[in-house]
Design an enzyme around this catalytic site. Structure first.
Site, PDB file in Angstrom:
ATOM      1  N   LYS A  62       0.917  11.690   1.799  1.00  0.00           N
ATOM      2  CA  LYS A  62       1.735  10.867   0.886  1.00  0.00           C
ATOM      3  C   LYS A  62       3.113  11.505   0.724  1.00  0.00           C
ATOM      4  O   LYS A  62       3.415  12.151  -0.278  1.00  0.00           O
ATOM      5  CB  LYS A  62       1.011  10.711  -0.463  1.00  0.00           C
ATOM      6  CG  LYS A  62       1.541   9.564  -1.312  1.00  0.00           C
ATOM      7  CD  LYS A  62       0.587   9.253  -2.435  1.00  0.00           C
ATOM      8  CE  LYS A  62       1.164   8.301  -3.462  1.00  0.00           C
ATOM      9  NZ  LYS A  62       1.376   6.930  -3.000  1.00  0.00           N
ATOM     10  N   TYR A  65       4.360  13.121  -3.003  1.00  0.00           N
ATOM     11  CA  TYR A  65       4.366  12.547  -4.341  1.00  0.00           C
ATOM     12  C   TYR A  65       3.009  11.957  -4.674  1.00  0.00           C
ATOM     13  O   TYR A  65       2.139  11.846  -3.801  1.00  0.00           O
ATOM     14  CB  TYR A  65       5.479  11.498  -4.463  1.00  0.00           C
ATOM     15  CG  TYR A  65       5.200  10.161  -3.796  1.00  0.00           C
ATOM     16  CD1 TYR A  65       5.160  10.040  -2.410  1.00  0.00           C
ATOM     17  CD2 TYR A  65       4.966   9.017  -4.550  1.00  0.00           C
ATOM     18  CE1 TYR A  65       4.909   8.818  -1.800  1.00  0.00           C
ATOM     19  CE2 TYR A  65       4.717   7.787  -3.956  1.00  0.00           C
ATOM     20  CZ  TYR A  65       4.683   7.690  -2.587  1.00  0.00           C
ATOM     21  OH  TYR A  65       4.428   6.483  -1.993  1.00  0.00           O
ATOM     22  N   LEU A  74      -2.867   5.563   4.313  1.00  0.00           N
ATOM     23  CA  LEU A  74      -3.027   6.472   3.176  1.00  0.00           C
ATOM     24  C   LEU A  74      -4.444   6.298   2.636  1.00  0.00           C
ATOM     25  O   LEU A  74      -4.931   5.168   2.513  1.00  0.00           O
ATOM     26  CB  LEU A  74      -2.004   6.132   2.083  1.00  0.00           C
ATOM     27  CG  LEU A  74      -2.022   7.157   0.951  1.00  0.00           C
ATOM     28  CD1 LEU A  74      -1.394   8.475   1.399  1.00  0.00           C
ATOM     29  CD2 LEU A  74      -1.310   6.627  -0.283  1.00  0.00           C
ATOM     30  N   GLU A  96      -2.158  -1.303   6.779  1.00  0.00           N
ATOM     31  CA  GLU A  96      -2.160  -1.371   5.309  1.00  0.00           C
ATOM     32  C   GLU A  96      -0.910  -2.083   4.824  1.00  0.00           C
ATOM     33  O   GLU A  96      -0.059  -2.503   5.619  1.00  0.00           O
ATOM     34  CB  GLU A  96      -2.264   0.032   4.707  1.00  0.00           C
ATOM     35  CG  GLU A  96      -1.134   0.953   5.101  1.00  0.00           C
ATOM     36  CD  GLU A  96      -1.309   2.382   4.568  1.00  0.00           C
ATOM     37  OE1 GLU A  96      -1.946   2.568   3.527  1.00  0.00           O
ATOM     38  OE2 GLU A  96      -0.768   3.304   5.207  1.00  0.00           O
TER      39      GLU A  96
HETATM   40  N1  PLP Z   1      -1.059   2.808   1.132  1.00  0.00           N
HETATM   41  C1  PLP Z   1       0.214   3.168   0.948  1.00  0.00           C
HETATM   42  C2  PLP Z   1       1.145   3.177   2.109  1.00  0.00           C
HETATM   43  C3  PLP Z   1       0.678   3.516  -0.333  1.00  0.00           C
HETATM   44  O1  PLP Z   1       1.970   3.885  -0.513  1.00  0.00           O
HETATM   45  C4  PLP Z   1      -0.226   3.458  -1.423  1.00  0.00           C
HETATM   46  C5  PLP Z   1       0.206   3.816  -2.779  1.00  0.00           C
HETATM   47  O2  PLP Z   1       1.353   4.140  -3.022  1.00  0.00           O
HETATM   48  C6  PLP Z   1      -1.551   3.050  -1.184  1.00  0.00           C
HETATM   49  C7  PLP Z   1      -1.940   2.735   0.109  1.00  0.00           C
HETATM   50  C8  PLP Z   1      -2.548   2.960  -2.304  1.00  0.00           C
HETATM   51  O3  PLP Z   1      -2.962   4.239  -2.698  1.00  0.00           O
HETATM   52  P1  PLP Z   1      -3.459   4.525  -4.176  1.00  0.00           P
HETATM   53  O4  PLP Z   1      -4.631   3.611  -4.408  1.00  0.00           O
HETATM   54  O5  PLP Z   1      -3.870   5.942  -4.143  1.00  0.00           O
HETATM   55  O6  PLP Z   1      -2.318   4.229  -5.088  1.00  0.00           O
END
Ligand code: PLP
Length: 283
Positions: free
Chosen positions: A149, A33, A206, A181
């Site tokens: 993701k 997603y 991520l 994270e």
């Molecule tokens: N880390 C995780 C586990 C996430 O689910 C997300 C976003 O959903 C992020 C980091 C932040 O990523 P982004 O800046 O691309 O939204």
């Protein structure tokens, strides 16, 4: 007004969307997603999100999803049909719908299930940015490919709810005492020497699209390395980054006040710089 969603080539009212019980996204979380924010009816960092979706799809071998041009059309159509001003657009692609449950993948020419919908939210004037977040640390027990993701979000959801149960807003995950994270955000600290520390890009986190856009706006020195739970608890400032929260201050970690317990000035500056950048570059 009924929300209009996109499902497998059609724009339909949300109540009319139907997906098979044999869909692999439903039975195996066999799907990926994206979440793209919308400001003033425009998409923030569309290229970053469409490229990461392509990477996620290729890492798990799902074929036949819309290309970048098609995604842009889908998003713009959803914005227009829903008179959508501000919030997020959620995209999901599953490995499709075989006619029975089976661990073995269906043939690659089986079309994926493709879904997108809008979520109206106040992103810029979000009151949480004024007060900041309180987080607690929890063990990171997710699978070893946090860089993809996928919709396998049960653990993150359990941990967020456990954090709320403890009176906090959210969870930061740690492996062997090192922060990886947040439940759905990248985690960053600024230490008392004014150095911004953020986890390096590897399979444990991520690769945040917001993180990638924010780092070039940072005026402090940056160290991309893991930081420990105790470094975080003693940081001068802390914040998270994500498409839906932008840059969001963290003011309490495991009950320890960060700085004076209010959003840090460097974090507030960075949030403003990111919002300015997002508005200027949105398409
Ligand atoms: N880390 C995780 C586990 C996430 O689910 C997300 C976003 O959903 C992020 C980091 C932040 O990523 P982004 O800046 O691309 O939204």
């Amino acid at each position: 007004m009924t929300r209009i969603i996109y499902l497998n080539g059609q724009y339909i009212p949300e109540t009319e969307g139907k997906v098979s019980v044999f869909d692999r996204g439903f039975l195996f979380s066999d799907s990926v997603y994206e979440v793209v924010s919308v400001l003033d009816r425009k998409l923030v960092d569309f290229e970053g999100h469409v490229q990461r979706l392509a990477r996620s799809l290729s890492e798990i071998g799902i074929e036949g999803a819309p290309d970048a041009h098609a995604w842009l059309g889908i998003c713009r159509e959803l914005v227009s049909r829903n008179a959508f001003e501000e919030g997020m657009i959620y995209w999901q692609v599953t490995r499709g719908t075989p006619d029975d449950r089976d661990f073995v993948f269906p043939p690659t020419d089986m079309p994926p299930t493709v879904l997108a919908f809008t979520q109206s939210r106040t992103l810029v004037n979000n009151p949480v940015a004024e007060r900041g977040l309180s987080v607690v640390t929890v063990p990171d027990l997710r699978w070893g490919r946090a860089d993809i993701k996928t919709t396998q979000l049960l653990y993150a959801s359990l941990m967020k709810n456990a954090a709320i149960g403890q009176g906090a807003d959210d969870a930061w995950m740690e492996r062997d005492g090192w922060i990886t994270e947040g439940s759905a955000q990248n985690a960053h600290i600024i230490n008392r020497d004014g150095v911004l520390i953020t986890h390096p890009l590897n399979r444990e986190i991520l690769h945040g699209i917001t993180r990638a856009a924010v780092l070039p706006l940072v005026v402090q020195r940056i160290e991309e390395r893991p930081f420990s739970v105790s470094e975080a608890e003693q940081a001068a400032e802390a914040f998270v980054s994500s498409a839906s929260g932008f840059v969001m201050p963290v003011v309490r970690i495991n009950g320890y006040a960060i700085g004076d317990g209010k959003p840090g000035s460097a974090t507030v500056q960075l949030r403003n710089a990111y919002i300015e950048w997002a508005r200027r570059t949105a398409k």
